[in-house]
Write a protein that holds these residues in place. Structure first.
Motif, PDB file in Angstrom:
ATOM      1  N   ASN A 169       2.875  -5.474 -10.028  1.00 60.81           N
ATOM      2  CA  ASN A 169       2.344  -4.113 -10.193  1.00 60.81           C
ATOM      3  C   ASN A 169       2.374  -3.671 -11.655  1.00 60.81           C
ATOM      4  O   ASN A 169       3.409  -3.183 -12.133  1.00 60.81           O
ATOM      5  CB  ASN A 169       3.124  -3.147  -9.303  1.00 60.81           C
ATOM      6  CG  ASN A 169       2.772  -3.338  -7.842  1.00 60.81           C
ATOM      7  OD1 ASN A 169       3.051  -4.383  -7.261  1.00 60.81           O
ATOM      8  ND2 ASN A 169       2.144  -2.354  -7.242  1.00 60.81           N
ATOM      9  N   GLN A 187      -6.137   4.493  -8.501  1.00 60.81           N
ATOM     10  CA  GLN A 187      -5.837   4.189  -7.102  1.00 60.81           C
ATOM     11  C   GLN A 187      -4.378   3.768  -6.943  1.00 60.81           C
ATOM     12  O   GLN A 187      -3.914   3.595  -5.837  1.00 60.81           O
ATOM     13  CB  GLN A 187      -6.691   2.999  -6.640  1.00 60.81           C
ATOM     14  CG  GLN A 187      -8.108   3.056  -7.117  1.00 60.81           C
ATOM     15  CD  GLN A 187      -9.097   3.160  -5.991  1.00 60.81           C
ATOM     16  OE1 GLN A 187      -8.730   2.958  -4.840  1.00 60.81           O
ATOM     17  NE2 GLN A 187     -10.324   3.472  -6.287  1.00 60.81           N
ATOM     18  N   ASN A 188      -3.715   3.539  -8.059  1.00 62.12           N
ATOM     19  CA  ASN A 188      -2.359   3.005  -7.987  1.00 62.12           C
ATOM     20  C   ASN A 188      -1.319   4.114  -8.103  1.00 62.12           C
ATOM     21  O   ASN A 188      -1.606   5.204  -8.590  1.00 62.12           O
ATOM     22  CB  ASN A 188      -2.136   1.953  -9.085  1.00 62.12           C
ATOM     23  CG  ASN A 188      -3.032   0.748  -8.866  1.00 62.12           C
ATOM     24  OD1 ASN A 188      -3.968   0.530  -9.614  1.00 62.12           O
ATOM     25  ND2 ASN A 188      -2.768  -0.009  -7.820  1.00 62.12           N
ATOM     26  N   LEU A 189      -0.117   3.777  -7.654  1.00 64.65           N
ATOM     27  CA  LEU A 189       0.922   4.797  -7.504  1.00 64.65           C
ATOM     28  C   LEU A 189       1.216   5.570  -8.802  1.00 64.65           C
ATOM     29  O   LEU A 189       1.195   6.805  -8.808  1.00 64.65           O
ATOM     30  CB  LEU A 189       2.202   4.134  -6.969  1.00 64.65           C
ATOM     31  CG  LEU A 189       3.367   5.085  -6.725  1.00 64.65           C
ATOM     32  CD1 LEU A 189       3.034   6.106  -5.639  1.00 64.65           C
ATOM     33  CD2 LEU A 189       4.626   4.305  -6.340  1.00 64.65           C
ATOM     34  N   LEU A 204       1.433  14.085  -3.979  1.00 69.80           N
ATOM     35  CA  LEU A 204       1.336  12.634  -3.812  1.00 69.80           C
ATOM     36  C   LEU A 204       1.390  12.316  -2.321  1.00 69.80           C
ATOM     37  O   LEU A 204       2.306  12.748  -1.627  1.00 69.80           O
ATOM     38  CB  LEU A 204       2.509  11.953  -4.525  1.00 69.80           C
ATOM     39  CG  LEU A 204       2.685  10.459  -4.216  1.00 69.80           C
ATOM     40  CD1 LEU A 204       1.590   9.627  -4.886  1.00 69.80           C
ATOM     41  CD2 LEU A 204       4.065   9.976  -4.654  1.00 69.80           C
ATOM     42  N   SER A 205       0.422  11.536  -1.841  1.00 69.51           N
ATOM     43  CA  SER A 205       0.503  11.035  -0.468  1.00 69.51           C
ATOM     44  C   SER A 205       1.333   9.765  -0.497  1.00 69.51           C
ATOM     45  O   SER A 205       0.990   8.825  -1.216  1.00 69.51           O
ATOM     46  CB  SER A 205      -0.885  10.679   0.065  1.00 69.51           C
ATOM     47  OG  SER A 205      -1.696  11.811   0.076  1.00 69.51           O
ATOM     48  N   PHE A 207       2.345   6.573   1.497  1.00 66.48           N
ATOM     49  CA  PHE A 207       1.794   5.836   2.637  1.00 66.48           C
ATOM     50  C   PHE A 207       2.898   5.144   3.443  1.00 66.48           C
ATOM     51  O   PHE A 207       3.075   3.935   3.369  1.00 66.48           O
ATOM     52  CB  PHE A 207       0.750   4.830   2.168  1.00 66.48           C
ATOM     53  CG  PHE A 207      -0.387   5.457   1.393  1.00 66.48           C
ATOM     54  CD1 PHE A 207      -1.004   6.608   1.863  1.00 66.48           C
ATOM     55  CD2 PHE A 207      -0.838   4.908   0.207  1.00 66.48           C
ATOM     56  CE1 PHE A 207      -2.061   7.197   1.165  1.00 66.48           C
ATOM     57  CE2 PHE A 207      -1.888   5.484  -0.502  1.00 66.48           C
ATOM     58  CZ  PHE A 207      -2.497   6.633  -0.029  1.00 66.48           C
ATOM     59  N   CYS A 218       7.732   1.463   0.794  1.00 67.61           N
ATOM     60  CA  CYS A 218       7.412   0.100   0.329  1.00 67.61           C
ATOM     61  C   CYS A 218       8.076  -0.219  -1.006  1.00 67.61           C
ATOM     62  O   CYS A 218       8.207   0.647  -1.876  1.00 67.61           O
ATOM     63  CB  CYS A 218       5.909  -0.042   0.124  1.00 67.61           C
ATOM     64  SG  CYS A 218       4.994  -0.084   1.654  1.00 67.61           S
ATOM     65  N   ARG A 220       7.983  -2.565  -4.452  1.00 65.39           N
ATOM     66  CA  ARG A 220       7.096  -3.337  -5.324  1.00 65.39           C
ATOM     67  C   ARG A 220       7.826  -3.733  -6.594  1.00 65.39           C
ATOM     68  O   ARG A 220       8.875  -3.187  -6.926  1.00 65.39           O
ATOM     69  CB  ARG A 220       5.867  -2.498  -5.719  1.00 65.39           C
ATOM     70  CG  ARG A 220       4.923  -2.173  -4.568  1.00 65.39           C
ATOM     71  CD  ARG A 220       4.169  -3.396  -4.092  1.00 65.39           C
ATOM     72  NE  ARG A 220       3.273  -3.086  -2.999  1.00 65.39           N
ATOM     73  CZ  ARG A 220       3.615  -3.051  -1.716  1.00 65.39           C
ATOM     74  NH1 ARG A 220       4.874  -3.285  -1.348  1.00 65.39           N
ATOM     75  NH2 ARG A 220       2.728  -2.793  -0.790  1.00 65.39           N
ATOM     76  N   VAL A 258       8.939   3.187  -3.306  1.00 69.49           N
ATOM     77  CA  VAL A 258       8.126   4.367  -3.662  1.00 69.49           C
ATOM     78  C   VAL A 258       9.052   5.579  -3.832  1.00 69.49           C
ATOM     79  O   VAL A 258       8.912   6.363  -4.774  1.00 69.49           O
ATOM     80  CB  VAL A 258       7.055   4.643  -2.584  1.00 69.49           C
ATOM     81  CG1 VAL A 258       6.308   5.939  -2.875  1.00 69.49           C
ATOM     82  CG2 VAL A 258       6.073   3.475  -2.480  1.00 69.49           C
ATOM     83  N   ASP A 284      -0.788  -3.053   3.349  1.00 70.61           N
ATOM     84  CA  ASP A 284       0.380  -2.923   2.467  1.00 70.61           C
ATOM     85  C   ASP A 284       1.564  -3.726   3.009  1.00 70.61           C
ATOM     86  O   ASP A 284       2.083  -3.397   4.079  1.00 70.61           O
ATOM     87  CB  ASP A 284       0.811  -1.445   2.383  1.00 70.61           C
ATOM     88  CG  ASP A 284       0.286  -0.742   1.150  1.00 70.61           C
ATOM     89  OD1 ASP A 284      -0.190  -1.429   0.226  1.00 70.61           O
ATOM     90  OD2 ASP A 284       0.364   0.496   1.118  1.00 70.61           O
TER      91      ASP A 284
HETATM   92  N1  UFG Z   1       1.288   4.287  -2.735  1.00 69.39           N
HETATM   93  C1  UFG Z   1       1.484   5.525  -2.149  1.00 69.39           C
HETATM   94  N2  UFG Z   1       0.612   6.525  -2.439  1.00 69.39           N
HETATM   95  C2  UFG Z   1      -0.436   6.351  -3.288  1.00 69.39           C
HETATM   96  C3  UFG Z   1      -0.631   5.093  -3.889  1.00 69.39           C
HETATM   97  C4  UFG Z   1       0.263   4.079  -3.582  1.00 69.39           C
HETATM   98  O1  UFG Z   1       2.404   5.722  -1.370  1.00 69.39           O
HETATM   99  O2  UFG Z   1      -1.204   7.306  -3.494  1.00 69.39           O
HETATM  100  C5  UFG Z   1       2.236   3.206  -2.427  1.00 69.39           C
HETATM  101  C6  UFG Z   1       1.567   2.033  -1.754  1.00 69.39           C
HETATM  102  O3  UFG Z   1       1.542   2.201  -0.371  1.00 69.39           O
HETATM  103  C7  UFG Z   1       2.456   0.890  -2.212  1.00 69.39           C
HETATM  104  C8  UFG Z   1       2.952   1.333  -3.587  1.00 69.39           C
HETATM  105  O4  UFG Z   1       2.739   2.734  -3.640  1.00 69.39           O
HETATM  106  O5  UFG Z   1       3.558   0.793  -1.371  1.00 69.39           O
HETATM  107  C9  UFG Z   1       2.202   0.683  -4.724  1.00 69.39           C
HETATM  108  O6  UFG Z   1       0.821   0.861  -4.484  1.00 69.39           O
HETATM  109  P1  UFG Z   1      -0.281   0.524  -5.572  1.00 69.39           P
HETATM  110  O7  UFG Z   1      -1.595   0.903  -4.983  1.00 69.39           O
HETATM  111  O8  UFG Z   1       0.082   1.139  -6.880  1.00 69.39           O
HETATM  112  O9  UFG Z   1      -0.145  -1.030  -5.769  1.00 69.39           O
HETATM  113  P2  UFG Z   1      -0.285  -2.202  -4.704  1.00 69.39           P
HETATM  114  O10 UFG Z   1       1.061  -2.813  -4.572  1.00 69.39           O
HETATM  115  O11 UFG Z   1      -0.977  -1.826  -3.483  1.00 69.39           O
HETATM  116  O12 UFG Z   1      -1.328  -3.095  -5.487  1.00 69.39           O
HETATM  117  C10 UFG Z   1      -0.959  -4.005  -6.464  1.00 69.39           C
HETATM  118  C11 UFG Z   1      -2.084  -4.143  -7.495  1.00 69.39           C
HETATM  119  C12 UFG Z   1      -3.306  -4.774  -6.868  1.00 69.39           C
HETATM  120  C13 UFG Z   1      -2.933  -6.000  -6.094  1.00 69.39           C
HETATM  121  C14 UFG Z   1      -1.869  -5.681  -5.080  1.00 69.39           C
HETATM  122  C15 UFG Z   1      -1.469  -6.854  -4.233  1.00 69.39           C
HETATM  123  O13 UFG Z   1      -2.433  -2.901  -8.029  1.00 69.39           O
HETATM  124  O14 UFG Z   1      -4.198  -5.152  -7.898  1.00 69.39           O
HETATM  125  O15 UFG Z   1      -0.726  -5.198  -5.798  1.00 69.39           O
HETATM  126  O16 UFG Z   1      -0.693  -7.713  -4.928  1.00 69.39           O
HETATM  127  F1  UFG Z   1      -4.016  -6.465  -5.421  1.00 69.39           F
END
Ligand code: UFG
Length: 316
Positions: A169, A187-189, A204-205, A207, A218, A220, A258, A284
């Motif tokens: 991440n 789109q990321n946290l 902030l939502s 998830f 979750c 990360r 998170v 996720d």
């Molecule tokens: N989350 C929230 N609310 C939000 C956004 C995210 O609760 O508004 C949570 C997600 O559910 C997750 C954590 O925050 O648990 C991180 O989410 P991100 O969207 O920031 O990152 P991801 O782990 O989903 O995605 C990352 C990379 C992607 C890659 C993915 C899979 O950004 O490019 O890991 O390895 F594809």
């Protein structure tokens, strides 16, 4: 070191350019500014405005005698890739073919590629090392895996050596404030939290808070973008030193939930962050954490940012 950074005006690309310039490289950025920003361009780097789907312009740019190419010009929104796979097939797959063909045509022999932990899909064991089976659950992840496979064939058939860096991440911003252009539709946290802190979003939502993790949210592996950038510089040097192609995870190997990210943000801003708990987001995994030992042994890479508070501070 003469390097072409494709996607060098984007989030990670601009940090890579900064790290390369600090290392006295001669840098040219090739970017269509579709998600990158003009204000992310460094005056010390040359700039060509162009798209990777425009083979003519890409190939012409490639004629300048580069020793290495960094490819960070793929589209990266996981959700969008599931709704509009055509866009991702064209940009990420055809775009990668163009880059490899233009390199082959101009005898450029070293490529560093932004890959992603998305190639692994749902983790079968933790921490995830590079031997973990590849089973992407998004079309985005599939395009990353296919680009890795493509690079492997061009290595065998055309002698183009590659390094795929599988980011976990990516988070934070350059601590000196040199890079100001933010993602337009985050789109990321962390960038979403930044918008809440800035008052651009009401809350902030979160998830899901009933995952089987220590606090239900979750986990990360957040890795600072300046640390990622340093890995690219090391990866180029390693390839130019004649080392073979390789694939390396880039993460801190530390899992942060998170909820812990929210707590850290509240410590930094000194007040509560408005939060709403919502349903799980599709696809996720509960936990995703990297084993990055290979990056350490092969690239000499060790992240400097190990505390989530420090990473978040640079984001806000
Ligand atoms: N989350 C929230 N609310 C939000 C956004 C995210 O609760 O508004 C949570 C997600 O559910 C997750 C954590 O925050 O648990 C991180 O989410 P991100 O969207 O920031 O990152 P991801 O782990 O989903 O995605 C990352 C990379 C992607 C890659 C993915 C899979 O950004 O490019 O890991 O390895 F594809």
């Amino acid at each position: 070191m003469k390097v072409l950074v494709i996607g060098g005006a984007g989030y990670i690309g601009s940090h890579v350019v900064k790290a390369l310039l600090a290392d006295h490289a001669d840098v040219t950025v090739y970017d269509d500014l579709s998600s990158g920003h003009k204000i992310n361009l460094f005056p010390a780097a040359h700039f060509v405005e162009g798209n990777i789907l425009d083979y003519g312009q890409l190939e012409k740019t490639m004629r300048q005698g580069f020793e290495a190419v960094v490819h960070l010009a793929a589209k990266k929104a996981v959700g969008e890739s599931m709704i509009n796979p055509e866009l991702y097939a064209e940009n990420n797959l055809l775009g990668a073919v163009h880059i490899l063909n233009a390199m082959a045509q101009n005898n450029v022999k070293a490529l560093v590629f932004s890959s992603s932990a998305a190639v692994y899909g749902m983790p079968e064991y933790l921490p995830v090392d590079e031997k973990h089976p590849l089973n992407p659950i998004s079309f985005y992840g599939f395009t990353k895996q296919e680009t890795e496979r493509l690079m492997d064939w061009y290595d065998r058939l055309k002698g183009i050596k590659y390094t795929a860096l599988r980011y976990f991440n990516a988070a934070g911003y350059d601590a000196s404030g040199a890079i100001k252009g933010r993602d337009r539709h985050p789109q990321n946290l962390l960038p979403i939290i930044k918008e809440v802190v800035d008052g651009k979003r009401q809350y902030l939502s979160v998830f899901g808070n009933d995952y089987e993790t220590r606090d239900g949210t979750c986990i990360r592996d957040y890795v600072h973008v300046s640390d990622l950038a340093d890995a690219h510089v090391s990866a180029i040097k390693r390839l130019l030193a004649g080392r073979p192609s390789g694939i390396f995870n880039l993460g801190t190997s530390q899992g942060v939930s998170v909820k812990e990210v929210i707590d850290a943000t509240e410590r930094i801003i000194g007040k509560p962050l408005p939060v709403r708990f919502e349903e799980h987001r599709l696809g996720d995994p509960a936990v995703l954490v990297a084993a990055s030992d290979l990056a350490e042994s092969e690239l000499g890479w060790k992240p400097r940012y190990t505390l989530i508070d420090d990473i978040i501070r640079t984001e806000l």
